[in-house]
Design a protein around this motif. Structure first.
Motif, PDB file in Angstrom:
ATOM      1  N   UNK A 136       0.838  -1.205   0.000  1.00 40.24           N
ATOM      2  CA  UNK A 136       0.000   0.000   0.000  1.00 40.24           C
ATOM      3  C   UNK A 136       0.868   1.249   0.000  1.00 40.24           C
ATOM      4  N   UNK A 137       0.287   2.334  -0.497  1.00 45.61           N
ATOM      5  CA  UNK A 137       0.952   3.639  -0.537  1.00 45.61           C
ATOM      6  C   UNK A 137      -0.030   4.665  -0.001  1.00 45.61           C
ATOM      7  N   UNK A 138       0.406   5.404   0.998  1.00 47.55           N
ATOM      8  CA  UNK A 138      -0.412   6.475   1.558  1.00 47.55           C
ATOM      9  C   UNK A 138       0.357   7.783   1.460  1.00 47.55           C
ATOM     10  N   UNK A 139      -0.338   8.808   1.010  1.00 43.65           N
ATOM     11  CA  UNK A 139       0.312  10.110   0.838  1.00 43.65           C
ATOM     12  C   UNK A 139      -0.500  11.209   1.487  1.00 43.65           C
ATOM     13  N   UNK A 140       0.191  12.068   2.215  1.00 42.62           N
ATOM     14  CA  UNK A 140      -0.407  13.343   2.596  1.00 42.62           C
ATOM     15  C   UNK A 140       0.663  14.415   2.443  1.00 42.62           C
ATOM     16  N   UNK A 141       0.317  15.638   2.694  1.00 45.06           N
ATOM     17  CA  UNK A 141       1.229  16.754   2.396  1.00 45.06           C
ATOM     18  C   UNK A 141       2.457  16.777   3.297  1.00 45.06           C
ATOM     19  N   UNK A 142       2.431  16.051   4.423  1.00 43.92           N
ATOM     20  CA  UNK A 142       3.563  16.089   5.348  1.00 43.92           C
ATOM     21  C   UNK A 142       4.517  14.914   5.152  1.00 43.92           C
ATOM     22  N   UNK A 143       3.955  13.731   4.824  1.00 45.62           N
ATOM     23  CA  UNK A 143       4.779  12.529   4.785  1.00 45.62           C
ATOM     24  C   UNK A 143       4.059  11.444   3.995  1.00 45.62           C
ATOM     25  N   UNK A 144       4.833  10.633   3.295  1.00 40.59           N
ATOM     26  CA  UNK A 144       4.278   9.489   2.586  1.00 40.59           C
ATOM     27  C   UNK A 144       4.702   8.209   3.287  1.00 40.59           C
ATOM     28  N   UNK A 145       3.829   7.204   3.218  1.00 42.58           N
ATOM     29  CA  UNK A 145       4.103   5.913   3.860  1.00 42.58           C
ATOM     30  C   UNK A 145       3.914   4.804   2.831  1.00 42.58           C
ATOM     31  N   UNK A 146       4.937   3.945   2.714  1.00 50.50           N
ATOM     32  CA  UNK A 146       4.879   2.797   1.817  1.00 50.50           C
ATOM     33  C   UNK A 146       4.994   1.541   2.670  1.00 50.50           C
ATOM     34  N   UNK A 147       4.009   0.673   2.567  1.00 47.24           N
ATOM     35  CA  UNK A 147       4.028  -0.593   3.301  1.00 47.24           C
ATOM     36  C   UNK A 147       4.313  -1.721   2.317  1.00 47.24           C
ATOM     37  N   UNK A 148       5.305  -2.548   2.654  1.00 44.85           N
ATOM     38  CA  UNK A 148       5.689  -3.659   1.785  1.00 44.85           C
ATOM     39  C   UNK A 148       4.969  -4.935   2.189  1.00 44.85           C
ATOM     40  N   UNK A 149       4.967  -5.908   1.302  1.00 42.82           N
ATOM     41  CA  UNK A 149       4.280  -7.171   1.571  1.00 42.82           C
ATOM     42  C   UNK A 149       4.864  -7.914   2.773  1.00 42.82           C
ATOM     43  N   UNK A 150       6.154  -7.686   3.060  1.00 43.53           N
ATOM     44  CA  UNK A 150       6.779  -8.382   4.191  1.00 43.53           C
ATOM     45  C   UNK A 150       6.559  -7.665   5.519  1.00 43.53           C
ATOM     46  N   UNK A 151       5.768  -6.602   5.500  1.00 41.19           N
ATOM     47  CA  UNK A 151       5.423  -5.901   6.728  1.00 41.19           C
ATOM     48  C   UNK A 151       6.255  -4.674   7.020  1.00 41.19           C
ATOM     49  N   UNK A 152       7.349  -4.483   6.311  1.00 45.52           N
ATOM     50  CA  UNK A 152       8.170  -3.296   6.537  1.00 45.52           C
ATOM     51  C   UNK A 152       7.400  -2.041   6.130  1.00 45.52           C
ATOM     52  N   UNK A 153       7.624  -0.970   6.870  1.00 44.07           N
ATOM     53  CA  UNK A 153       6.964   0.304   6.597  1.00 44.07           C
ATOM     54  C   UNK A 153       8.040   1.360   6.368  1.00 44.07           C
ATOM     55  N   UNK A 154       7.953   2.064   5.244  1.00 42.88           N
ATOM     56  CA  UNK A 154       8.907   3.112   4.905  1.00 42.88           C
ATOM     57  C   UNK A 154       8.173   4.443   4.873  1.00 42.88           C
ATOM     58  N   UNK A 155       8.755   5.445   5.506  1.00 44.51           N
ATOM     59  CA  UNK A 155       8.194   6.791   5.433  1.00 44.51           C
ATOM     60  C   UNK A 155       9.222   7.715   4.804  1.00 44.51           C
ATOM     61  N   UNK A 156       8.735   8.770   4.164  1.00 44.93           N
ATOM     62  CA  UNK A 156       9.651   9.717   3.498  1.00 44.93           C
ATOM     63  C   UNK A 156       8.981  11.065   3.341  1.00 44.93           C
ATOM     64  N   UNK A 157       9.797  12.099   3.373  1.00 47.31           N
ATOM     65  CA  UNK A 157       9.291  13.441   3.064  1.00 47.31           C
ATOM     66  C   UNK A 157       8.983  13.563   1.580  1.00 47.31           C
TER      67      UNK A 157
END
Length: 405
Positions: A136-157
């Motif tokens: 999944x990919x979630x985006x808002x104006x402050x930060x984006x979040x990418x969740x991988x199939x293995x459960x890892x979660x990545x956030x980025x400006x």
């Protein structure tokens, strides 16, 4: 487990991986996500169907980020001449005319991707997640979040969409596109020819669509036959002997004899352009931003220019202490690339529509235009420089200049 990065690049193809390489050894913390690695290369493998005509500007980018040596170590084919003709109109571009050793290189897409992914391992500030599938990919104006199939979660400006024409990042960010089909398909073939190594690429325009020849290393070539979807389906289904007869009947004598067909495939032609390349916290590059008619082989080249331009903007912003994801920071990238890409796309559309028209007065003008292009040296040289990717405003990497330092 959540990991935070300055930039997360979704898509580790040629363009996304080149962007990551361009940001290597910088103060930025980068993650790049790719579904699956390309198959390994072996010198005795057949040539891939998907190849690109890499311009001088693109080669400069790949050389400057240190990936070109990985391409040279595998295989590529330089070309020094480019010919375009229809009936009596004919123009040939030669690298000697502008005192350049060559016009570009034909390289298999997989080899480019292998070389840039290989280079990524040299940079300590880059995390390559491959194979890794995005859940999944979630985006808002402050930060984006990418969740991988293995459960890892990545956030980025800053989230960069390098995930192709059907970009999930672009969709998650709610960024629209303008698109239409060309109502044409391309039949792509890899063949072995009777000719030895060639150094010319050519296109011949016919009433039913262009025919193109791209030289590969040794007595091999890539042929592209643009036709209606129905005709491409028919041709693709033919046995080798029957298809070979069709090729020899349709392609000009410049092709020479074909010893055998090594591979075949097809794809539809589509034009697509994002209405904006940027949004707070998001930037689009490559096919996520634009899909262009492949007539002049510029799709990968303008994508690599996107990567070089965005890297330049981000590193300048980091030096100045600016917010990497701010729309006002990213606006410079859009300014550098969107209008240039739109010009290239419009030019390809014009070629497609003008050369696909059989009205006699227009046909006469086409032939006259090609004849004049052959004779008007200054205009011809300007056209050559644009074809080599050396026209207009270029990012530093495309000029062979490092961004860092």
């Amino acid at each position: 487990m959540t990991e935070h990065y300055d930039v997360v690049i979704v898509g580790g193809g040629m363009v996304g991986a080149t962007l990551a390489c361009s940001l290597g050894d910088s103060p930025l913390k980068i993650a790049i996500i790719e579904d699956a690695p390309p198959p390994d290369f072996a010198p005795d493998q057949p040539h891939d169907l998907r190849v690109s005509a890499i311009s001088i500007a693109s080669a400069n980018i790949l050389k400057t980020v240190g990936a070109w040596r990985g391409i040279v170590a595998r295989r590529l084919c330089p070309f020094r001449r480019m010919r375009v003709w229809e009936d009596k109109g004919d123009v040939e571009f030669r690298s000697d005319d502008i005192n350049e050793p060559l016009l570009g290189h034909i390289v298999e897409n997989r080899i480019i991707q292998l070389a840039v992914l290989e280079r990524l391992h040299d940079f300590r500030n880059i995390t390559l997640l491959c194979p890794a599938r995005t859940r999944s990919i979630e985006h808002d104006s402050r930060q984006s979040t990418v969740t991988l199939d293995d459960g890892r979660v990545l956030t980025a400006r800053l989230l960069v969409a390098a995930d192709g024409g059907y970009s999930r990042v672009r969709q998650a960010a709610g960024m629209g596109v303008s698109a239409w089909d060309y109502e044409q398909h391309a039949l792509v073939l890899t063949v072995e020819t009777a000719y030895p190594q060639q150094d010319i690429t050519w296109q011949r325009f016919t009433p039913t669509g262009p025919l193109a020849f791209l030289p590969l290393d040794g007595p091999h070539a890539s042929l592209v036959w643009y036709q209606t979807p129905e005709e491409v389906k028919r041709l693709k289904a033919l046995p080798d002997e029957a298809l070979l007869a069709e090729l020899l009947a349709a392609f000009p004598s410049a092709l020479g004899d074909i010893k055998r067909i090594e591979a075949r495939g097809s794809f539809p032609l589509k034009r697509q352009h994002a209405q904006h390349y940027i949004k707070e916290g998001v930037a689009l590059i490559g096919d996520a931003a634009h899909m262009i008619h492949p007539l002049a082989g510029q799709g990968v080249n303008i994508g690599l220019l996107d990567a070089a331009a965005l890297a330049q903007v981000l590193l300048n912003a980091k030096r100045q202490g600016l917010d990497l994801g701010a729309e006002k920071t990213l606006r410079e990238y859009e300014k550098m690339r969107r209008q240039n890409n739109l010009l290239m796309m419009t030019t390809m559309d014009l070629f497609y529509r003008v050369f696909g028209n059989t009205v006699l007065p227009l046909k006469f003008i086409r032939n006259l235009g090609l004849g004049l292009a052959e004779r008007l040296s200054p205009a011809k040289k300007i056209a050559m420089r644009y074809a080599m990717g050396l026209g207009g405003r270029l990012p530093r990497l495309a000029r062979g200049e490092a961004i860092l330092g």
